[in-house]
Design a protein around this motif. Structure first.
Motif, PDB file in Angstrom:
ATOM      1  N   ASP A 167      37.769 -43.108  51.216  1.00  0.00           N
ATOM      2  CA  ASP A 167      36.553 -43.602  51.851  1.00  0.00           C
ATOM      3  C   ASP A 167      36.290 -45.055  51.466  1.00  0.00           C
ATOM      4  OD1 ASP A 167      36.262 -41.147  52.972  1.00  0.00           O
ATOM      5  OD2 ASP A 167      34.687 -40.452  51.600  1.00  0.00           O
ATOM      6  N   ALA A 168      36.473 -45.372  50.200  1.00  0.00           N
ATOM      7  CA  ALA A 168      36.247 -46.742  49.745  1.00  0.00           C
ATOM      8  C   ALA A 168      37.219 -47.707  50.419  1.00  0.00           C
ATOM      9  CB  ALA A 168      36.389 -46.810  48.216  1.00  0.00           C
ATOM     10  N   ARG A 169      38.471 -47.260  50.597  1.00  0.00           N
ATOM     11  CA  ARG A 169      39.454 -48.127  51.250  1.00  0.00           C
ATOM     12  C   ARG A 169      39.089 -48.355  52.716  1.00  0.00           C
ATOM     13  NH1 ARG A 169      43.297 -46.950  54.545  1.00  0.00           N
ATOM     14  NH2 ARG A 169      43.070 -44.721  54.145  1.00  0.00           N
ATOM     15  N   ILE A 170      38.687 -47.282  53.406  1.00  0.00           N
ATOM     16  CA  ILE A 170      38.353 -47.413  54.833  1.00  0.00           C
ATOM     17  C   ILE A 170      37.086 -48.245  55.016  1.00  0.00           C
ATOM     18  CG2 ILE A 170      37.632 -46.119  56.872  1.00  0.00           C
ATOM     19  CD1 ILE A 170      39.417 -43.838  55.905  1.00  0.00           C
ATOM     20  N   ILE A 171      36.041 -47.945  54.207  1.00  0.00           N
ATOM     21  CA  ILE A 171      34.794 -48.695  54.321  1.00  0.00           C
ATOM     22  C   ILE A 171      35.003 -50.152  53.940  1.00  0.00           C
ATOM     23  CG2 ILE A 171      32.457 -48.920  53.414  1.00  0.00           C
ATOM     24  CD1 ILE A 171      32.663 -46.606  55.251  1.00  0.00           C
ATOM     25  N   ALA A 201      45.431 -48.551  63.111  1.00  0.00           N
ATOM     26  CA  ALA A 201      45.786 -47.707  61.966  1.00  0.00           C
ATOM     27  C   ALA A 201      44.622 -46.850  61.497  1.00  0.00           C
ATOM     28  CB  ALA A 201      46.276 -48.581  60.808  1.00  0.00           C
ATOM     29  N   ASP A 202      43.392 -47.195  61.880  1.00  0.00           N
ATOM     30  CA  ASP A 202      42.208 -46.468  61.409  1.00  0.00           C
ATOM     31  C   ASP A 202      41.686 -45.565  62.513  1.00  0.00           C
ATOM     32  OD1 ASP A 202      42.261 -47.746  58.937  1.00  0.00           O
ATOM     33  OD2 ASP A 202      41.095 -49.448  59.691  1.00  0.00           O
ATOM     34  N   ALA A 203      41.738 -44.269  62.279  1.00  0.00           N
ATOM     35  CA  ALA A 203      41.170 -43.316  63.231  1.00  0.00           C
ATOM     36  C   ALA A 203      39.651 -43.375  63.154  1.00  0.00           C
ATOM     37  CB  ALA A 203      41.670 -41.908  62.931  1.00  0.00           C
ATOM     38  N   TRP A 204      38.990 -43.316  64.302  1.00  0.00           N
ATOM     39  CA  TRP A 204      37.528 -43.396  64.318  1.00  0.00           C
ATOM     40  C   TRP A 204      36.913 -42.210  63.583  1.00  0.00           C
ATOM     41  CZ3 TRP A 204      33.803 -40.155  66.334  1.00  0.00           C
ATOM     42  CH2 TRP A 204      34.260 -39.068  67.106  1.00  0.00           C
ATOM     43  N   THR A 205      37.606 -41.079  63.601  1.00  0.00           N
ATOM     44  CA  THR A 205      37.083 -39.910  62.898  1.00  0.00           C
ATOM     45  C   THR A 205      37.033 -40.146  61.399  1.00  0.00           C
ATOM     46  OG1 THR A 205      39.332 -38.990  62.916  1.00  0.00           O
ATOM     47  CG2 THR A 205      37.839 -38.303  64.679  1.00  0.00           C
ATOM     48  N   GLN A 206      38.044 -40.804  60.841  1.00  0.00           N
ATOM     49  CA  GLN A 206      38.060 -41.084  59.406  1.00  0.00           C
ATOM     50  C   GLN A 206      36.996 -42.099  59.019  1.00  0.00           C
ATOM     51  OE1 GLN A 206      39.771 -39.402  57.292  1.00  0.00           O
ATOM     52  NE2 GLN A 206      41.143 -38.299  58.685  1.00  0.00           N
ATOM     53  N   THR A 208      34.161 -42.620  60.630  1.00  0.00           N
ATOM     54  CA  THR A 208      32.866 -41.958  60.757  1.00  0.00           C
ATOM     55  C   THR A 208      32.610 -41.021  59.578  1.00  0.00           C
ATOM     56  OG1 THR A 208      33.038 -42.063  63.169  1.00  0.00           O
ATOM     57  CG2 THR A 208      31.479 -40.492  62.243  1.00  0.00           C
ATOM     58  N   ALA A 209      33.623 -40.235  59.212  1.00  0.00           N
ATOM     59  CA  ALA A 209      33.460 -39.313  58.092  1.00  0.00           C
ATOM     60  C   ALA A 209      33.201 -40.064  56.791  1.00  0.00           C
ATOM     61  CB  ALA A 209      34.695 -38.431  57.963  1.00  0.00           C
ATOM     62  N   ALA A 210      33.869 -41.193  56.609  1.00  0.00           N
ATOM     63  CA  ALA A 210      33.647 -41.971  55.395  1.00  0.00           C
ATOM     64  C   ALA A 210      32.226 -42.521  55.340  1.00  0.00           C
ATOM     65  CB  ALA A 210      34.658 -43.117  55.328  1.00  0.00           C
ATOM     66  N   ALA A 211      31.708 -42.979  56.473  1.00  0.00           N
ATOM     67  CA  ALA A 211      30.341 -43.500  56.509  1.00  0.00           C
ATOM     68  C   ALA A 211      29.320 -42.394  56.247  1.00  0.00           C
ATOM     69  CB  ALA A 211      30.073 -44.172  57.849  1.00  0.00           C
ATOM     70  N   ILE A 212      29.544 -41.210  56.834  1.00  0.00           N
ATOM     71  CA  ILE A 212      28.614 -40.098  56.629  1.00  0.00           C
ATOM     72  C   ILE A 212      28.614 -39.639  55.178  1.00  0.00           C
ATOM     73  CG2 ILE A 212      28.206 -37.674  57.218  1.00  0.00           C
ATOM     74  CD1 ILE A 212      29.128 -38.297  60.038  1.00  0.00           C
ATOM     75  N   SER A 213      29.798 -39.575  54.591  1.00  0.00           N
ATOM     76  CA  SER A 213      29.894 -39.080  53.217  1.00  0.00           C
ATOM     77  C   SER A 213      29.222 -40.007  52.214  1.00  0.00           C
ATOM     78  CB  SER A 213      31.369 -38.898  52.827  1.00  0.00           C
ATOM     79  OG  SER A 213      32.044 -40.143  52.821  1.00  0.00           O
TER      80      SER A 213
END
Length: 685
Positions: A167-171, A201-206, A208-213
């Motif tokens: 999550d930290a990497r994606i955010i 390379a970044d799926a929108w689902t990942q 979104t899930a990272a932001a919600i978490s």
């Protein structure tokens, strides 16, 4: 206060101000009703039944007062439907704002926002709510899970740590996204709003899930996607992460939908995902709103007043101070304009090697075509065959085609006139190699077709469909599994794609296999750009980038071949990484031509006499450009007409108010004929 006879009044606040649902446009205002003793529990936000002009209608109680606003005798509330508060004052303001922006009525928006009551679902959820309340003390007294020496649970600490690092990497990849999540739901300062054009390379689902978490505990989130397949993909990601959430599906029945609505209403579910109708979900403590692919026309409501989901979410972001995040694979013109006006901010990704964030994208330019010889000018050149062959050695391959069917568009070989049915003027198609030309509407089989312009008999294919493409690829790669998605073949589940398969799909129907595609070929790109629409180029880029997002990065061997005229700006935009040249050119062209989003557009359609009378009687703002009315084609509606109104966006409120007043006046005068008013329809030009 005067009332009609035959009932006893409530002791306290005997007057209820009620907003009718689904009333005629000129009756779109609150009405005062007397509160009888048997409906004394009726309060703001509750659903009631009232009588108006001899008809029983649904209504929402806005407030209770002691004195009415009229001298006329008040009729009683016929029945209190339920003591559930189905809509909050904040959501009422959202619905009123949506109605004003879309030149519609509040009653019509309330019909979209509040699902019909289902008594069995309500009773079942009340029982579940009581059971949950009884279990709370027992859960508090029970021993907690075994803890490790580090203070976390003995199981799952390592997995939680890995999820947190991801999550930290994606955010952290998108500069400013962490700040938006931190400020989500804050009561101070400006409301954070942003748009992100995701890297492939970044799926929108990942994301979104990272932001919600990373939201604060107790905060709510709402995610809207155009298609239920997208919703299911996010559902699987959230489920794998252990994030509790509610799914609002378009195929849910009345009972299931109302039970989910009630769970959300009482705060049992604070994370809600769904398609278009989920935009009105009454999420408690809403802090974050995410919309995926807002430019998709599936997000336009087909029922009056035809609001776009983005409009609803913008109103909710303003009224509830919830952070708004628009995710997409390409920047739309509307999003670019909102960013230019300072309404939202486009978040750019941090620098990274191209081969780590996107596949290798190549367009069939003149050099590749000349090097290949005569086959370089064909629809399936040798370069495309090479990409498919090499991709099959690493995994599955996606082949995107613009249309479904066999040969959906045919034209005269000599003059290029489209082949139309002599009976109903619908397009003639070729359904298979062994069948002749056939009409798509009346089913007429045309064995001896002759061009009405040049009287020649030769015909050629204008567009090759997915069925014909699959037939050609089956002969070229007989050992590879073949999957056809979209059109008459229907959708294909993500887990139904075999390893090493060729997937032939139309735009939007591409399945997303685990591990992504090893390669992709985008065929007939010129045909997709030739679509008869003013936004054909921007829409084509959106559909292509959505397909490219399903391909592995170049570091993992991902490759994309674009078969089309490589010098076209839209195709060049795919090859150039995050270039603004194409979008800036489109925006400048639209500015000079007074096209959306630099003009507010309204479309008035209906019976010819009704459209003409409406335009004559409606007091439109000064400076409004009126195009038409123009009679519709016989194939659409032989009695219909269409007019287009255009005005600068700064005065859009004036236009919507004038249209609302015109529709209400027409309703009050009982003008004959049908009429429909839409603001900013996607197919206006």
């Amino acid at each position: 206060m005067r009332t009609t006879a035959g009932f006893d009044l409530a002791e306290h606040e005997p007057v209820a101000r009620v907003q009718l649902i689904g009333a005629l446009p000129h009756l779109d205002r609150p009405f005062d009703y007397a509160v009888p003793a048997d409906a004394a529990a009726a309060g703001p936000g509750m659903r009631v039944k009232v009588r108006l002009a001899g008809r029983e209608m649904d209504g929402i109680v806005l407030e209770r007062t002691d004195t009415p606003a009229t001298d006329r005798p008040l009729g009683p509330i016929a029945r209190l439907v339920s003591e559930d508060v189905v809509i909050s004052p904040t959501m009422l303001r959202v619905c009123a704002e949506v109605a004003e922006r879309c030149a519609g009525t509040l009653g019509d928006v309330l019909r979209l926002a509040i699902p019909p009551r289902h008594a069995r679902a309500e009773k079942a959820d009340r029982t579940a709510e009581q059971a949950e309340q009884e279990d709370v003390p027992a859960a508090d007294e029970a021993d907690g899970p075994e803890e490790s020496d580090e203070g976390g649970t003995a199981e799952g600490v390592e997995g939680a740590g890995e999820a947190g690092e991801d999550d930290a990497r994606i955010i952290g990849r998108y500069i400013g996204l962490q700040a938006l999540v931190d400020r989500a739901g804050s009561a101070e300062g400006p409301v954070p709003r942003a748009g992100i054009v995701l890297e492939p390379a970044d799926a929108w689902t990942q994301v979104t899930a990272a932001a919600i978490s990373r939201l604060a505990p107790g905060r709510g989130a709402l995610v809207v996607a155009p298609d239920m397949r997208d919703v299911d993909r996010l559902h699987r990601v959230l489920e794998a992460r252990g994030i509790p959430h509610e799914v609002l599906g378009s195929a849910d029945g009345p009972e299931k939908r109302y039970r989910a609505f009630r769970r959300i209403l009482r705060g049992a579910s604070r994370i809600v995902i769904g398609s278009r109708s989920a935009a009105f979900a009454p999420v408690r403590d809403l802090a974050l709103i995410v919309c995926w692919d807002a430019a998709d026309d599936l997000l336009v409501e087909p029922r009056a007043p035809y609001p776009h989901t983005r409009t609803v979410l913008q109103c909710r972001s303003h009224e509830e101070r919830a952070a708004l995040l628009l995710l997409s694979t390409s920047c739309s013109t509307t999003e670019a304009m909102l960013a230019g006006q300072g309404y939202l901010r486009l978040l750019e990704p941090a620098g990274a090697p191209l081969n780590a964030v996107r596949p290798r994208i190549v367009a069939m330019d003149d050099h590749l075509r000349e090097r290949e010889g005569p086959s370089g000018r064909s629809r399936l050149p040798q370069a495309a065959m090479r990409v498919i062959r090499e991709g099959l050695g690493r995994g599955s391959v996606l082949v995107q085609v613009p249309r479904s069917g066999y040969v959906p568009a045919i034209a005269c070989t000599f003059c290029g006139t489209r082949c139309l049915c002599p009976t109903c003027s619908a397009p003639l198609t070729l359904r298979s190699r062994d069948h002749g030309l056939q009409c798509t509407v009346c089913g007429r089989v045309e064995d001896g077709y002759r061009c009405p312009e040049c009287h020649r008999t030769g015909v050629r294919a204008v567009v090759i469909g997915s069925t014909r493409t699959a037939e050609e690829l089956r002969r070229a790669f007989p050992e590879a599994p073949l999957v056809v998605a979209g059109g008459a073949h229907g959708p294909v589940p993500d887990d139904a794609v075999p390893e090493g398969a060729i997937v032939v799909a139309t735009p939007g129907a591409e399945p997303a296999p685990e591990g992504d595609y090893a390669a992709a070929v985008l065929l007939d790109c010129d045909a997709m750009l030739a679509r008869a629409s003013f936004d054909a180029d921007v829409e084509a880029v959106r559909r292509w980038t959505n397909a490219i997002a399903l391909v592995r990065t170049a570091r993992d061997g991902g490759e994309v071949l674009v078969v089309g005229t490589a010098t076209l700006p839209a195709i060049r935009d795919l090859v150039a990484h995050r270039s603004r040249v194409f979008l800036d050119r489109v925006l400048e062209d639209r500015r000079q031509l007074d096209l959306p989003p630099f003009r507010r557009i309204a479309e008035v359609t209906g019976d010819r006499a009704a459209v003409r009378t409406f335009l004559e009687e409606t007091d439109l703002p000064d400076g409004t450009s009126v195009f038409g009315p123009v009679d519709l084609e016989e194939g659409a509606d032989a009695r219909g007409a269409r007019a287009v109104l255009r005005l600068e966006p700064q005065r859009s409120r004036e236009l919507t108010e004038a249209l609302r007043a015109g529709v209400a006046a027409r309703s009050a005068r009982k003008r004959p004929g049908s009429l429909r008013v839409r603001l900013d329809p996607p197919d206006v030009f």
